[in-house]
Design an enzyme around this catalytic site. Sequence first.
Site, PDB file in Angstrom:
ATOM      1  N   SER A   1     -15.447-114.297 -59.051  1.00 38.04           N
ATOM      2  CA  SER A   1     -15.180-115.078 -60.269  1.00 38.04           C
ATOM      3  C   SER A   1     -16.146-116.245 -60.391  1.00 38.04           C
ATOM      4  O   SER A   1     -16.231-116.877 -61.441  1.00 38.04           O
ATOM      5  CB  SER A   1     -13.755-115.626 -60.218  1.00 38.04           C
ATOM      6  OG  SER A   1     -13.595-116.422 -59.050  1.00 38.04           O
TER       7      SER A   1
ATOM      8  N   LYS B   1     -15.977-118.660 -57.913  1.00 35.30           N
ATOM      9  CA  LYS B   1     -15.244-119.778 -57.304  1.00 35.30           C
ATOM     10  C   LYS B   1     -16.037-120.460 -56.190  1.00 35.30           C
ATOM     11  O   LYS B   1     -16.000-121.684 -56.068  1.00 35.30           O
ATOM     12  CB  LYS B   1     -13.860-119.321 -56.806  1.00 35.30           C
ATOM     13  CG  LYS B   1     -13.882-118.200 -55.778  1.00 35.30           C
ATOM     14  CD  LYS B   1     -12.473-117.701 -55.508  1.00 35.30           C
ATOM     15  CE  LYS B   1     -12.417-116.687 -54.373  1.00 35.30           C
ATOM     16  NZ  LYS B   1     -13.274-115.487 -54.570  1.00 35.30           N
TER      17      LYS B   1
ATOM     18  N   ALA C   1     -16.878-121.664 -42.667  1.00 35.17           N
ATOM     19  CA  ALA C   1     -16.705-120.248 -42.993  1.00 35.17           C
ATOM     20  C   ALA C   1     -15.538-119.725 -42.164  1.00 35.17           C
ATOM     21  O   ALA C   1     -15.604-119.714 -40.936  1.00 35.17           O
ATOM     22  CB  ALA C   1     -17.982-119.486 -42.683  1.00 35.17           C
TER      23      ALA C   1
ATOM     24  N   HIS D   1     -24.708-116.432 -49.163  1.00 33.62           N
ATOM     25  CA  HIS D   1     -24.050-117.740 -49.306  1.00 33.62           C
ATOM     26  C   HIS D   1     -24.891-118.840 -48.672  1.00 33.62           C
ATOM     27  O   HIS D   1     -25.067-119.905 -49.240  1.00 33.62           O
ATOM     28  CB  HIS D   1     -22.680-117.710 -48.628  1.00 33.62           C
ATOM     29  CG  HIS D   1     -21.591-117.229 -49.533  1.00 33.62           C
ATOM     30  ND1 HIS D   1     -20.793-118.092 -50.233  1.00 33.62           N
ATOM     31  CD2 HIS D   1     -21.171-115.993 -49.854  1.00 33.62           C
ATOM     32  CE1 HIS D   1     -19.918-117.392 -50.947  1.00 33.62           C
ATOM     33  NE2 HIS D   1     -20.135-116.105 -50.734  1.00 33.62           N
TER      34      HIS D   1
ATOM     35  N   ARG E   1     -27.981-119.970 -50.586  1.00 32.35           N
ATOM     36  CA  ARG E   1     -27.700-120.720 -51.800  1.00 32.35           C
ATOM     37  C   ARG E   1     -27.438-122.203 -51.493  1.00 32.35           C
ATOM     38  O   ARG E   1     -27.559-123.037 -52.374  1.00 32.35           O
ATOM     39  CB  ARG E   1     -26.434-120.103 -52.406  1.00 32.35           C
ATOM     40  CG  ARG E   1     -26.325-120.174 -53.885  1.00 32.35           C
ATOM     41  CD  ARG E   1     -25.264-119.247 -54.376  1.00 32.35           C
ATOM     42  NE  ARG E   1     -23.963-119.538 -53.792  1.00 32.35           N
ATOM     43  CZ  ARG E   1     -22.986-118.630 -53.703  1.00 32.35           C
ATOM     44  NH1 ARG E   1     -23.187-117.406 -54.106  1.00 32.35           N
ATOM     45  NH2 ARG E   1     -21.833-118.954 -53.204  1.00 32.35           N
TER      46      ARG E   1
END
Length: 407
Positions: free
Chosen positions: A240, A242, A260, A278, A281
């Site tokens: 989504s 999030k 994590a 992840h 980014r």
Amino acid sequence: MELTLLGTGAPGGLPRPDCPCAVCAAVARGRSHTRAATALLVDGTLLLDLTPGPAFAAARAGKSLHGVRQVLLSHPHDGPALEIPAGLPAPVRVSERQELALISGHRVRAVALDSPGTGYQVTGPAGECVLYLPPGAAPAGLEEGRDEAGTSYPYDMVLLDVLGRPDALAKLRGVGSVGPATDVLAVHIDHDVPSGPELHRRLAAAGAHTEPDGTTLVVGDYADLPEVPRRTLVLGGARSGKSVEAERRLESFPGVVYVATGGSRDGDAEWAARVTAHKERRPPSWRTQETCDLVPLLEESGPPLLVDCLALWLTDAMDRAGAWDDDRWRINGSRMVEERVGQLVEAVRRTRRTVVAVSNEVGSGVVPGTSSGRRFRDELGRLNTVFAAECEHVLLVTAGIAQPLRG
Ligand SMILES: [Zn+2]
């Protein structure tokens, strides 16, 4: 020092001329403020950057340019030649580290940047200090505890491209140039962020704010500084957006600890690829910690925590309690999970750290086919509810759009 914002937009202004995008269209229809290219008038004597029709912009703000003794440009201007009203001194760009003393008692120092352009540090006659950075710029070569100009930290006010370069704000925070009492003002506002409430929400998460063109601010007037929410829960379905939203909320802070909760999962190539994506980014100053032991982290003091995500944390808690098995769940699995959730929620309530946690919003879709699947869905719904109850701020992300549920 009094600062008048003659413009607060990107160099092309907002809306950009002839831009068909939804943000520009909404601004053009009057849904939110139009913004001219950013320019600042300092105490009526110093003009930083030029906005279209500066004399008119000043008049609308109840000011005049008659007393301007110095016009400084912070970045190369492309497009049509700048209009310079009669009587205004010719604009100049000061080279790196050069210093100017104005007859009005202001001192200006050029600050080196990591992009073409020049930042300006302006010290007022009473010693208040402001930093102004051009669009898309971060200061170069900051060292902890001191700046190249030897100014006493932190600044009273900084004006920068908060949304375009959140890492610049993180850098200034990292060296102490921006502290809790620094007024952080976002300028060079462009069409890449929805205007209106979403713009203010994103800036508030960065501890920053924006004002309409024509606003005059008094440097050192700290009355309305936004408070960054201590605890935030970001809910959303699979893919989504999030996690991106949670990361965005902390990208203007240095040294964030990314927790994590999924572990390393040896041999799972798909999982490894997700973890790598992840990591890539995230800003380089962030640290990753793979653990489900959240309570000690919440009890320690330290930089902000980003917990991604509570669903995986619950999976681990249920693994440890043997809760996937119906009999073990009945005997003591249920009680063990309840205890673990209780300890987590208590730690969230007592934490002094800034925390942003991500969780899956489940239960509104397909009913799981197994009893253990339904159990997980129910437990996650309960965990989200009790966790949210401790948070100042709760968001629901759908299709990349974050809607505030609380705060
Ligand atoms: Zn646009």
